[in-house]
Design a protein around this motif. Structure first.
Motif, PDB file in Angstrom:
ATOM      1  N   GLU A 162      36.829 -71.895  27.445  1.00 31.60           N
ATOM      2  CA  GLU A 162      36.379 -71.923  28.837  1.00 31.60           C
ATOM      3  C   GLU A 162      37.142 -72.956  29.669  1.00 31.60           C
ATOM      4  O   GLU A 162      37.225 -72.835  30.890  1.00 31.60           O
ATOM      5  N   GLU A 163      37.696 -73.969  29.008  1.00 32.97           N
ATOM      6  CA  GLU A 163      38.405 -75.038  29.713  1.00 32.97           C
ATOM      7  C   GLU A 163      39.921 -74.861  29.674  1.00 32.97           C
ATOM      8  O   GLU A 163      40.652 -75.646  30.278  1.00 32.97           O
ATOM      9  N   GLY A 164      40.384 -73.861  28.938  1.00 33.09           N
ATOM     10  CA  GLY A 164      41.822 -73.682  28.759  1.00 33.09           C
ATOM     11  C   GLY A 164      42.532 -73.355  30.062  1.00 33.09           C
ATOM     12  O   GLY A 164      41.957 -72.770  30.985  1.00 33.09           O
ATOM     13  N   GLY A 165      43.793 -73.752  30.151  1.00 36.61           N
ATOM     14  CA  GLY A 165      44.589 -73.474  31.338  1.00 36.61           C
ATOM     15  C   GLY A 165      45.152 -72.067  31.324  1.00 36.61           C
ATOM     16  O   GLY A 165      44.822 -71.241  30.467  1.00 36.61           O
ATOM     17  N   ILE A 166      45.997 -71.779  32.310  1.00 34.27           N
ATOM     18  CA  ILE A 166      46.690 -70.493  32.372  1.00 34.27           C
ATOM     19  C   ILE A 166      48.189 -70.751  32.347  1.00 34.27           C
ATOM     20  O   ILE A 166      48.650 -71.864  32.623  1.00 34.27           O
ATOM     21  N   GLU A 167      48.932 -69.721  31.988  1.00 29.90           N
ATOM     22  CA  GLU A 167      50.383 -69.823  31.857  1.00 29.90           C
ATOM     23  C   GLU A 167      51.070 -69.161  33.046  1.00 29.90           C
ATOM     24  O   GLU A 167      50.554 -68.206  33.628  1.00 29.90           O
ATOM     25  N   LEU A 168      52.263 -69.643  33.354  1.00 30.29           N
ATOM     26  CA  LEU A 168      53.089 -68.959  34.344  1.00 30.29           C
ATOM     27  C   LEU A 168      53.660 -67.667  33.789  1.00 30.29           C
ATOM     28  O   LEU A 168      53.875 -66.705  34.527  1.00 30.29           O
ATOM     29  N   ASP A 169      53.908 -67.631  32.501  1.00 30.55           N
ATOM     30  CA  ASP A 169      54.401 -66.410  31.868  1.00 30.55           C
ATOM     31  C   ASP A 169      53.335 -65.320  31.999  1.00 30.55           C
ATOM     32  O   ASP A 169      52.232 -65.437  31.450  1.00 30.55           O
ATOM     33  N   GLY A 170      53.655 -64.287  32.747  1.00 34.46           N
ATOM     34  CA  GLY A 170      52.724 -63.186  32.937  1.00 34.46           C
ATOM     35  C   GLY A 170      51.790 -63.339  34.116  1.00 34.46           C
ATOM     36  O   GLY A 170      51.072 -62.399  34.475  1.00 34.46           O
ATOM     37  N   ALA A 171      51.767 -64.514  34.759  1.00 34.89           N
ATOM     38  CA  ALA A 171      50.901 -64.729  35.918  1.00 34.89           C
ATOM     39  C   ALA A 171      51.526 -64.114  37.166  1.00 34.89           C
ATOM     40  O   ALA A 171      52.748 -63.965  37.273  1.00 34.89           O
ATOM     41  N   THR A 172      50.682 -63.754  38.117  1.00 40.71           N
ATOM     42  CA  THR A 172      51.151 -63.341  39.435  1.00 40.71           C
ATOM     43  C   THR A 172      51.083 -64.550  40.353  1.00 40.71           C
ATOM     44  O   THR A 172      50.022 -65.152  40.523  1.00 40.71           O
ATOM     45  N   VAL A 173      52.223 -64.917  40.908  1.00 41.91           N
ATOM     46  CA  VAL A 173      52.314 -66.088  41.775  1.00 41.91           C
ATOM     47  C   VAL A 173      52.706 -65.626  43.172  1.00 41.91           C
ATOM     48  O   VAL A 173      53.711 -64.926  43.349  1.00 41.91           O
ATOM     49  N   ASN A 226      47.251 -65.169  40.908  1.00 44.54           N
ATOM     50  CA  ASN A 226      46.607 -66.211  40.099  1.00 44.54           C
ATOM     51  C   ASN A 226      46.933 -67.601  40.613  1.00 44.54           C
ATOM     52  O   ASN A 226      46.144 -68.533  40.465  1.00 44.54           O
ATOM     53  N   VAL A 227      48.113 -67.734  41.200  1.00 51.80           N
ATOM     54  CA  VAL A 227      48.576 -68.996  41.769  1.00 51.80           C
ATOM     55  C   VAL A 227      49.160 -68.688  43.139  1.00 51.80           C
ATOM     56  O   VAL A 227      49.905 -67.715  43.296  1.00 51.80           O
ATOM     57  N   VAL A 228      48.827 -69.508  44.126  1.00 50.75           N
ATOM     58  CA  VAL A 228      49.402 -69.376  45.472  1.00 50.75           C
ATOM     59  C   VAL A 228      50.040 -70.700  45.843  1.00 50.75           C
ATOM     60  O   VAL A 228      49.425 -71.760  45.698  1.00 50.75           O
ATOM     61  N   SER A 229      51.287 -70.644  46.318  1.00 52.23           N
ATOM     62  CA  SER A 229      52.010 -71.842  46.721  1.00 52.23           C
ATOM     63  C   SER A 229      52.511 -71.665  48.148  1.00 52.23           C
ATOM     64  O   SER A 229      53.102 -70.637  48.484  1.00 52.23           O
ATOM     65  N   LEU A 230      52.257 -72.667  48.988  1.00 53.64           N
ATOM     66  CA  LEU A 230      52.585 -72.579  50.413  1.00 53.64           C
ATOM     67  C   LEU A 230      53.965 -73.175  50.679  1.00 53.64           C
ATOM     68  O   LEU A 230      54.264 -74.299  50.265  1.00 53.64           O
ATOM     69  N   HIS A 231      54.794 -72.409  51.406  1.00 50.06           N
ATOM     70  CA  HIS A 231      56.156 -72.844  51.726  1.00 50.06           C
ATOM     71  C   HIS A 231      56.556 -72.466  53.142  1.00 50.06           C
ATOM     72  O   HIS A 231      57.751 -72.395  53.442  1.00 50.06           O
ATOM     73  N   ALA A 248      38.665 -67.015  50.712  1.00 50.73           N
ATOM     74  CA  ALA A 248      37.674 -66.147  50.065  1.00 50.73           C
ATOM     75  C   ALA A 248      38.306 -64.937  49.396  1.00 50.73           C
ATOM     76  O   ALA A 248      37.669 -64.295  48.543  1.00 50.73           O
ATOM     77  N   LEU A 249      39.556 -64.628  49.755  1.00 52.77           N
ATOM     78  CA  LEU A 249      40.236 -63.480  49.149  1.00 52.77           C
ATOM     79  C   LEU A 249      40.811 -63.791  47.772  1.00 52.77           C
ATOM     80  O   LEU A 249      41.131 -62.871  47.011  1.00 52.77           O
ATOM     81  N   LEU A 250      40.958 -65.069  47.443  1.00 53.36           N
ATOM     82  CA  LEU A 250      41.585 -65.437  46.174  1.00 53.36           C
ATOM     83  C   LEU A 250      40.727 -64.992  44.990  1.00 53.36           C
ATOM     84  O   LEU A 250      39.494 -65.046  45.051  1.00 53.36           O
ATOM     85  N   PRO A 251      41.346 -64.593  43.886  1.00 57.10           N
ATOM     86  CA  PRO A 251      40.577 -64.305  42.670  1.00 57.10           C
ATOM     87  C   PRO A 251      39.851 -65.560  42.194  1.00 57.10           C
ATOM     88  O   PRO A 251      40.322 -66.684  42.404  1.00 57.10           O
ATOM     89  N   GLU A 252      38.737 -65.384  41.565  1.00 56.66           N
ATOM     90  CA  GLU A 252      38.002 -66.540  41.037  1.00 56.66           C
ATOM     91  C   GLU A 252      38.865 -67.297  40.036  1.00 56.66           C
ATOM     92  O   GLU A 252      39.498 -66.710  39.161  1.00 56.66           O
ATOM     93  N   GLY A 253      38.908 -68.615  40.193  1.00 56.82           N
ATOM     94  CA  GLY A 253      39.686 -69.453  39.289  1.00 56.82           C
ATOM     95  C   GLY A 253      41.151 -69.593  39.664  1.00 56.82           C
ATOM     96  O   GLY A 253      41.925 -70.188  38.912  1.00 56.82           O
ATOM     97  N   ALA A 254      41.555 -69.075  40.812  1.00 52.86           N
ATOM     98  CA  ALA A 254      42.958 -69.174  41.227  1.00 52.86           C
ATOM     99  C   ALA A 254      43.348 -70.631  41.474  1.00 52.86           C
ATOM    100  O   ALA A 254      42.510 -71.500  41.714  1.00 52.86           O
ATOM    101  N   VAL A 255      44.656 -70.876  41.418  1.00 54.12           N
ATOM    102  CA  VAL A 255      45.219 -72.199  41.656  1.00 54.12           C
ATOM    103  C   VAL A 255      45.956 -72.172  42.989  1.00 54.12           C
ATOM    104  O   VAL A 255      46.722 -71.244  43.262  1.00 54.12           O
ATOM    105  N   LEU A 256      45.740 -73.195  43.810  1.00 48.90           N
ATOM    106  CA  LEU A 256      46.365 -73.279  45.133  1.00 48.90           C
ATOM    107  C   LEU A 256      47.215 -74.539  45.204  1.00 48.90           C
ATOM    108  O   LEU A 256      46.772 -75.622  44.829  1.00 48.90           O
TER     109      LEU A 256
END
Length: 357
Positions: A162-173, A226-231, A248-256
């Motif tokens: 439940e506390e584990g992180g997520i990987e960039l490999d396979g993630a949608t950024v 899964n991850v959103v980065s502002l540029h 509110a549109l982000l998936p639950e648990g997303a990283v910003l």
């Protein structure tokens, strides 16, 4: 030709002078530069509004005194307000060694016939690498684990599922903004194995596709990432581009991640979203108020990574900024079009006069 190198403790006067000397070595004798230095207090003192400009360092009176007899000023942070420009009749060019000339009153410079240039892309590699670092730190709780370990707490619980992180490999950024920085970030993410989406109404769709990136609408990007980065660049159009409705549109648990400009993001909803778990983690290098106050609500929110606006802080950035700026001064003195004009309506004819009316 007297040139004021109004540096600071990052893009230092000696770096500006060295780049200018190399660029201007072959100019005819009558254009041989005479340098004067001014060292502004940034970053040892925060920048801020000065007169009619923002993100400046030093005072108007200090700059007016240093500009006496100067035709050109190269600077990162000097406050070129209406007062300064009007008091400097010999000034013909302001070469700003940063991605946008926010320390220059462009309307005043244009009225007085002063050419202004800037240095886009100077910190693109540094800022892109830093954004990736923020992503990884937030996704894998690196800074939290580091701080706890130094305080004698072994966070073995981070290995629980439940506390584990997520990987960039396979993630949608999703990248909001696809300029020089976003493009480098996308290249790195692709190497990690991420699916990369981008939203930028000004990007060339064919060029984005050629990078292996999908250009999509902002809402679609937020829903899928899964991850959103502002540029993006901060403008009146992009202020609070990511507000409560968009969050509110982000998936639950997303990283910003925001390492661009604080004004792009509405910070008010973030503490609640983090505490509820709707937002999995937040990584910030920029803020709506810099530095954030002691009672800032995100100071004690969970899963927050913060840095004090350091994305561009590499020595290479300082050297690149000086080189880009010096090249613009060389073009100006040779009567060539500027590569990065901020007020192109100031033409070669009126900018090369001996003095302004």
């Amino acid at each position: 030709m007297r040139i004021l190198a109004a540096g600071d403790h990052f893009v230092r006067p000696d770096l500006l002078r060295a780049a200018l000397a190399a660029e201007l070595a072959d100019l005819p004798g009558e254009l041989t530069p005479e340098f004067r230095d001014l060292t502004l207090p940034w970053p040892h003192e925060p920048f801020g509004p000065v007169g009619t400009v923002i993100e400046a360092s030093g005072t108007e009176d200090q700059l007016i005194e240093a500009l006496e007899g100067a035709g050109i000023c190269v600077t990162q942070m000097a406050p070129f307000t209406e007062k300064v420009i009007a008091a400097s009749p010999g000034l013909r060019m302001i070469a700003v060694s940063r991605g946008g000339p926010v320390n220059v009153d462009l309307a005043a410079a244009t009225r007085h016939g002063v050419a202004v240039s800037f240095a886009p892309g100077r910190n693109a590699p540094a800022a892109a690498e830093f954004a990736i670092g923020l992503m990884l730190a937030a996704m894998r709780r690196i800074t939290t684990a580091d701080a706890d370990l130094k305080n004698g707490v072994w966070r073995g619980d981070f290995y629980a599922y439940e506390e584990g992180g997520i990987e960039l490999d396979g993630a949608t950024v999703g990248l909001v903004g696809y300029g020089a920085i976003g493009r480098i970030v996308a290249r790195v993410l692709t190497a990690f194995g991420s699916r990369v989406l981008a939203h930028d109404p000004y990007a060339d769709p064919a060029a984005v596709r050629a990078d292996g990136v999908e250009l999509v609408g902002l809402d679609d990007l937020l829903r899928a990432s899964n991850v959103v980065s502002l540029h993006a660049r901060l403008t009146t159009e992009t202020h609070h581009l990511i507000d409560a409705d968009k969050l509110a549109l982000l998936p639950e648990g997303a990283v910003l991640v925001n390492s661009a400009r604080g004004g792009l993001l509405d910070y008010a909803p973030l503490p609640g979203l983090l505490r509820s778990g709707r937002l999995g983690a937040l990584a910030l290098d920029v803020y709506d108020v810099e530095p954030p106050p002691a009672d800032w609500p995100l100071h004690d929110a969970p899963n927050v990574v913060t840095a004090p606006h350091l994305a561009g802080a590499t020595r290479q950035t300082a050297h690149r900024a000086a080189a880009i700026t010096a090249a613009e001064v060389g073009r100006f003195l040779r009567g060539e079009p500027l590569a990065h004009p901020a007020n192109p309506e100031v033409t070669p004819d009126n900018r090369l006069k001996e003095s302004r009316p």
